[in-house]
Write a protein that holds these residues in place. Structure first.
Motif, PDB file in Angstrom:
ATOM      1  N   ASN A 313       0.865  -1.247   0.018  1.00 39.28           N
ATOM      2  CA  ASN A 313       0.074  -0.195   0.018  1.00 39.28           C
ATOM      3  C   ASN A 313       0.767   1.155   0.005  1.00 39.28           C
ATOM      4  N   ARG A 339      -9.885 -13.974   0.844  1.00 41.98           N
ATOM      5  CA  ARG A 339     -10.198 -12.672   0.197  1.00 41.98           C
ATOM      6  C   ARG A 339      -9.264 -11.619   0.494  1.00 41.98           C
ATOM      7  N   SER A 340      -8.623 -11.600   1.819  1.00 41.91           N
ATOM      8  CA  SER A 340      -7.595 -10.507   2.090  1.00 41.91           C
ATOM      9  C   SER A 340      -6.172 -10.900   1.129  1.00 41.91           C
ATOM     10  N   GLN A 342      -6.026 -12.468  -1.600  1.00 43.85           N
ATOM     11  CA  GLN A 342      -6.208 -12.176  -3.081  1.00 43.85           C
ATOM     12  C   GLN A 342      -6.317 -10.612  -3.387  1.00 43.85           C
ATOM     13  N   ALA A 343      -6.848  -9.910  -2.441  1.00 48.79           N
ATOM     14  CA  ALA A 343      -6.743  -8.472  -2.379  1.00 48.79           C
ATOM     15  C   ALA A 343      -5.404  -7.902  -2.400  1.00 48.79           C
ATOM     16  N   LYS A 345      -2.775  -9.726  -3.270  1.00 49.34           N
ATOM     17  CA  LYS A 345      -2.008 -10.275  -4.676  1.00 49.34           C
ATOM     18  C   LYS A 345      -2.449  -8.999  -5.914  1.00 49.34           C
ATOM     19  N   ASP A 346      -3.780  -8.890  -5.985  1.00 47.40           N
ATOM     20  CA  ASP A 346      -4.248  -7.655  -6.898  1.00 47.40           C
ATOM     21  C   ASP A 346      -3.594  -6.651  -6.963  1.00 47.40           C
ATOM     22  N   ASN A 347      -3.267  -6.000  -5.685  1.00 50.90           N
ATOM     23  CA  ASN A 347      -2.799  -4.918  -5.512  1.00 50.90           C
ATOM     24  C   ASN A 347      -1.351  -4.722  -5.945  1.00 50.90           C
ATOM     25  N   TYR A 349       0.059  -6.897  -8.208  1.00 51.14           N
ATOM     26  CA  TYR A 349      -0.074  -6.901  -9.641  1.00 51.14           C
ATOM     27  C   TYR A 349      -0.476  -5.452 -10.408  1.00 51.14           C
ATOM     28  N   LYS A 350      -1.244  -4.616  -9.625  1.00 53.89           N
ATOM     29  CA  LYS A 350      -1.662  -3.432 -10.124  1.00 53.89           C
ATOM     30  C   LYS A 350      -0.367  -2.439 -10.196  1.00 53.89           C
ATOM     31  N   ARG A 351       0.304  -2.696  -9.237  1.00 56.34           N
ATOM     32  CA  ARG A 351       1.674  -1.678  -8.950  1.00 56.34           C
ATOM     33  C   ARG A 351       2.827  -2.181  -9.535  1.00 56.34           C
ATOM     34  N   HIS A 357       3.395 -17.530  -6.353  1.00 55.60           N
ATOM     35  CA  HIS A 357       2.750 -18.137  -5.054  1.00 55.60           C
ATOM     36  C   HIS A 357       2.708 -19.767  -5.378  1.00 55.60           C
TER      37      HIS A 357
END
Length: 381
Positions: A313, A339-340, A342-343, A345-347, A349-351, A357
């Motif tokens: 973050n 869920r936490s 995966q969120a 990992k998504d963040n 990837y986006k950055r 994994h």
């Protein structure tokens, strides 16, 4: 000899659940305890960080408790000590060198808790507490000094396997002595209390040798920094990451309070080995090019205040995410955290991070035996 009394075996936690391990063995008016761990909160427990075993049964039997024996240093086996030890009369504790050090270090965070009466025990040492005779033998897990426990009682022998798996090629450890297990079986076992966390998984658990080989593939291809996350208590994996970092001329930064503490303790006892200048402070990272840095930290479960979430973050003051960082999740996902994680990992990837994994390649192995490991233990004993 005629047996006139019964042996009571009472699990206060760890049976039918993951974590909160604590088991009582009671014969006549004498009690020993195996492990004293924390549990994980259920989905219907918002705001609860952990649970502890219910010790009400023991609170009017304090003078009957001869001792508490610990299998290894994971918090689901030792973490409840500061909260419960005073309630049960502060009996003697018995643990391996590493487990003892982790228990003692954790106790310093609780200045008002009783001073512990703890004895270091070595592999195959025998503790005689009439009518029990307790001994320890080595099994493989993912932390050093993991002991299974053999208890001789007036009515027969009990084996408590601890968390274990059979690994013929462990990293930074020795294999379990199968001949010794067979000899125990030949002598006769009344009851086997066996780790069953992996009982629904067919086959054998993955060897740590395989994990190291796959981690090395990532190290070979990584162009910038490597940010690796795993459980703070998974000391064998941390050692693998340090060893690989040295092989690829990388310095290592450790992040996360518990992981730092565990690494310091393990280095002092010789369970984690690193060259003199391998592990550096975060403030010195700027002295090295990115391809010479590995950061090993906590937060693989998506915990909001752990290192990895703050790094992802942009909130970590010492390690800021850079596009091109290679992030390794060398851990499984604890049920309830999907869920936490995966969120997170998504963040990443986006950055612009490259994320690896355990569902992509074998870079994590459970420390718990799967069905073939459990069958093998049954065959031997």
């Amino acid at each position: 000899m005629k047996i006139t009394s019964k042996l009571k075996i009472i699990p206060l936690g760890g049976l039918g659940e993951v974590g909160r391990n604590m088991t009582i063995l009671e014969y006549e008016d004498k009690i020993i305890i195996i492990d004293m761990g924390l549990g994980f909160p259920e989905l219907d427990m918002p705001g609860i960080d952990f649970t502890v075993p219910n010790t009400k049964y023991l609170e009017d039997k304090k003078n009957k408790i001869l001792g508490v024996f610990f299998t290894h240093g994971h918090y689901d086996h030792i973490g409840a000590v500061p909260y419960l030890i005073g309630k049960i009369g502060n009996p003697p504790l018995f643990a391996s060198p590493l487990t003892t050090a982790i228990i003692k270090k954790r106790q310093t965070d609780f200045p008002n808790a009783p001073k512990l009466n703890i004895k270091v025990v070595k592999e195959e040492e025998v503790i005689k507490l009439n009518p029990f005779e307790v001994s320890f033998f080595h099994v493989n897990h993912n932390i050093p000094d993991d002991y299974a426990i053999k208890v001789e009682t007036p009515i027969g022998t009990i084996i408590y396997t601890s968390d274990f798996k059979f690994d013929p090629h462990p990293v930074n450890d020795k294999p379990t002595n199968l001949k010794q297990l067979k000899s125990f079986g030949d002598q006769g076992i009344l009851l086997l209390l066996e780790d069953s966390t992996g009982a629904e998984e067919e086959g054998h658990s993955i060897s740590e040798k395989t994990i190291k080989e796959n981690l090395e593939i990532i190290f070979k291809q990584a162009k910038g920094r490597i940010i690796a996350t795993t459980f703070a208590s998974l000391l064998n994996r941390i050692q693998q990451l340090i060893t690989l970092s040295e092989a690829y001329n990388r310095k290592v930064v450790i992040q996360g309070y518990t992981m730092k503490s565990n690494v310091e303790i393990s280095k002092e006892l010789g369970y984690i080995k690193a060259e003199k200048h391998t592990i550096i402070e975060p403030k010195d990272m700027h002295r090295y090019q990115d391809e010479r840095i590995t950061v090993i930290g906590t937060g693989a479960q998506g915990e909001s205040n752990a290192f990895l979430m703050r790094y992802a973050n942009g909130e970590h003051k010492e390690v800021q995410l850079k596009r091109g960082d290679t992030v390794i999740f060398s851990s499984s996902v604890v049920p309830g955290n999907e869920r936490s994680v995966q969120a997170l990992k998504d963040n990443l990837y986006k950055r612009g991070a490259h994320v690896f994994h355990y569902k992509m390649m074998d870079i994590h192995a459970s420390g718990h035996g799967e069905r073939e490991d459990l069958r093998e233990m049954l065959r031997l004993l």
